[in-house]
Design a protein around this motif. Sequence first.
Motif, PDB file in Angstrom:
ATOM      1  N   PHE A  48      21.985 131.102  58.587  1.00 41.44           N
ATOM      2  CA  PHE A  48      20.656 130.508  58.646  1.00 41.44           C
ATOM      3  C   PHE A  48      20.691 129.256  59.517  1.00 41.44           C
ATOM      4  O   PHE A  48      21.713 128.575  59.598  1.00 41.44           O
ATOM      5  CB  PHE A  48      20.181 130.097  57.250  1.00 41.44           C
ATOM      6  CG  PHE A  48      19.989 131.248  56.311  1.00 41.44           C
ATOM      7  CD1 PHE A  48      18.948 132.148  56.488  1.00 41.44           C
ATOM      8  CD2 PHE A  48      20.848 131.419  55.239  1.00 41.44           C
ATOM      9  CE1 PHE A  48      18.769 133.200  55.613  1.00 41.44           C
ATOM     10  CE2 PHE A  48      20.661 132.471  54.354  1.00 41.44           C
ATOM     11  CZ  PHE A  48      19.625 133.368  54.541  1.00 41.44           C
ATOM     12  N   GLU A  59      15.733 126.702  58.437  1.00 44.80           N
ATOM     13  CA  GLU A  59      15.480 127.792  57.489  1.00 44.80           C
ATOM     14  C   GLU A  59      15.967 127.424  56.094  1.00 44.80           C
ATOM     15  O   GLU A  59      15.291 127.694  55.093  1.00 44.80           O
ATOM     16  CB  GLU A  59      16.153 129.078  57.972  1.00 44.80           C
ATOM     17  CG  GLU A  59      15.506 129.671  59.208  1.00 44.80           C
ATOM     18  CD  GLU A  59      16.349 130.738  59.875  1.00 44.80           C
ATOM     19  OE1 GLU A  59      15.747 131.565  60.587  1.00 44.80           O
ATOM     20  OE2 GLU A  59      17.589 130.755  59.696  1.00 44.80           O
ATOM     21  N   LEU A  60      17.127 126.787  56.016  1.00 41.71           N
ATOM     22  CA  LEU A  60      17.639 126.353  54.713  1.00 41.71           C
ATOM     23  C   LEU A  60      16.717 125.312  54.083  1.00 41.71           C
ATOM     24  O   LEU A  60      16.489 125.331  52.866  1.00 41.71           O
ATOM     25  CB  LEU A  60      19.054 125.794  54.836  1.00 41.71           C
ATOM     26  CG  LEU A  60      20.151 126.821  55.054  1.00 41.71           C
ATOM     27  CD1 LEU A  60      21.484 126.116  55.302  1.00 41.71           C
ATOM     28  CD2 LEU A  60      20.270 127.759  53.868  1.00 41.71           C
ATOM     29  N   MET A  92      13.777 127.120  52.678  1.00 43.56           N
ATOM     30  CA  MET A  92      14.164 127.815  51.452  1.00 43.56           C
ATOM     31  C   MET A  92      14.311 126.842  50.288  1.00 43.56           C
ATOM     32  O   MET A  92      13.936 127.154  49.148  1.00 43.56           O
ATOM     33  CB  MET A  92      15.450 128.609  51.659  1.00 43.56           C
ATOM     34  CG  MET A  92      15.222 129.860  52.490  1.00 43.56           C
ATOM     35  SD  MET A  92      16.666 130.919  52.565  1.00 43.56           S
ATOM     36  CE  MET A  92      17.554 130.188  53.931  1.00 43.56           C
ATOM     37  N   GLY A 122      10.812 125.916  49.177  1.00 40.59           N
ATOM     38  CA  GLY A 122      10.216 127.057  48.482  1.00 40.59           C
ATOM     39  C   GLY A 122      10.837 127.287  47.120  1.00 40.59           C
ATOM     40  O   GLY A 122      10.145 127.583  46.140  1.00 40.59           O
ATOM     41  N   SER A 123      12.146 127.146  47.037  1.00 40.20           N
ATOM     42  CA  SER A 123      12.843 127.330  45.768  1.00 40.20           C
ATOM     43  C   SER A 123      12.425 126.269  44.766  1.00 40.20           C
ATOM     44  O   SER A 123      12.191 126.567  43.581  1.00 40.20           O
ATOM     45  CB  SER A 123      14.356 127.280  46.007  1.00 40.20           C
ATOM     46  OG  SER A 123      15.056 127.384  44.806  1.00 40.20           O
ATOM     47  N   GLU A 134       5.672 131.509  49.880  1.00 41.47           N
ATOM     48  CA  GLU A 134       6.008 131.593  51.302  1.00 41.47           C
ATOM     49  C   GLU A 134       5.875 130.205  51.898  1.00 41.47           C
ATOM     50  O   GLU A 134       4.861 129.530  51.711  1.00 41.47           O
ATOM     51  CB  GLU A 134       5.080 132.558  52.032  1.00 41.47           C
ATOM     52  CG  GLU A 134       5.482 132.774  53.476  1.00 41.47           C
ATOM     53  CD  GLU A 134       4.665 133.868  54.149  1.00 41.47           C
ATOM     54  OE1 GLU A 134       4.787 133.976  55.380  1.00 41.47           O
ATOM     55  OE2 GLU A 134       3.938 134.604  53.456  1.00 41.47           O
TER      56      GLU A 134
END
Length: 82
Positions: free
Chosen positions: A39, A43-44, A47, A50-51, A74
């Motif tokens: 990634f 992107e991390l 994430m 989002g997490s 999303e």
Amino acid sequence: MEPRAQVRRLSGKQLLCTARNRAVITDRTVEDGGTDIGFTSGELLLMAIGSCATGSVRNYLQEHGTTCGHLRTEVFFEPAAQ
């Protein structure tokens, strides 16, 4: 225990990121000079956001006796126009 992570360069654009006893390799896309084996850092980050958001909503729903079902979030980033 306070959250802690380490990041070190492997080779090229690849970085090894570790926390506790887990590891992930980040990389850039081929178009950006990387090998695209992991990634990107961005992107991390998406994430992680989002997490965190999804986990908070899940916890809230569970605390109030509501089922989560197929909870999904999303997250995206739209760069500003140049």
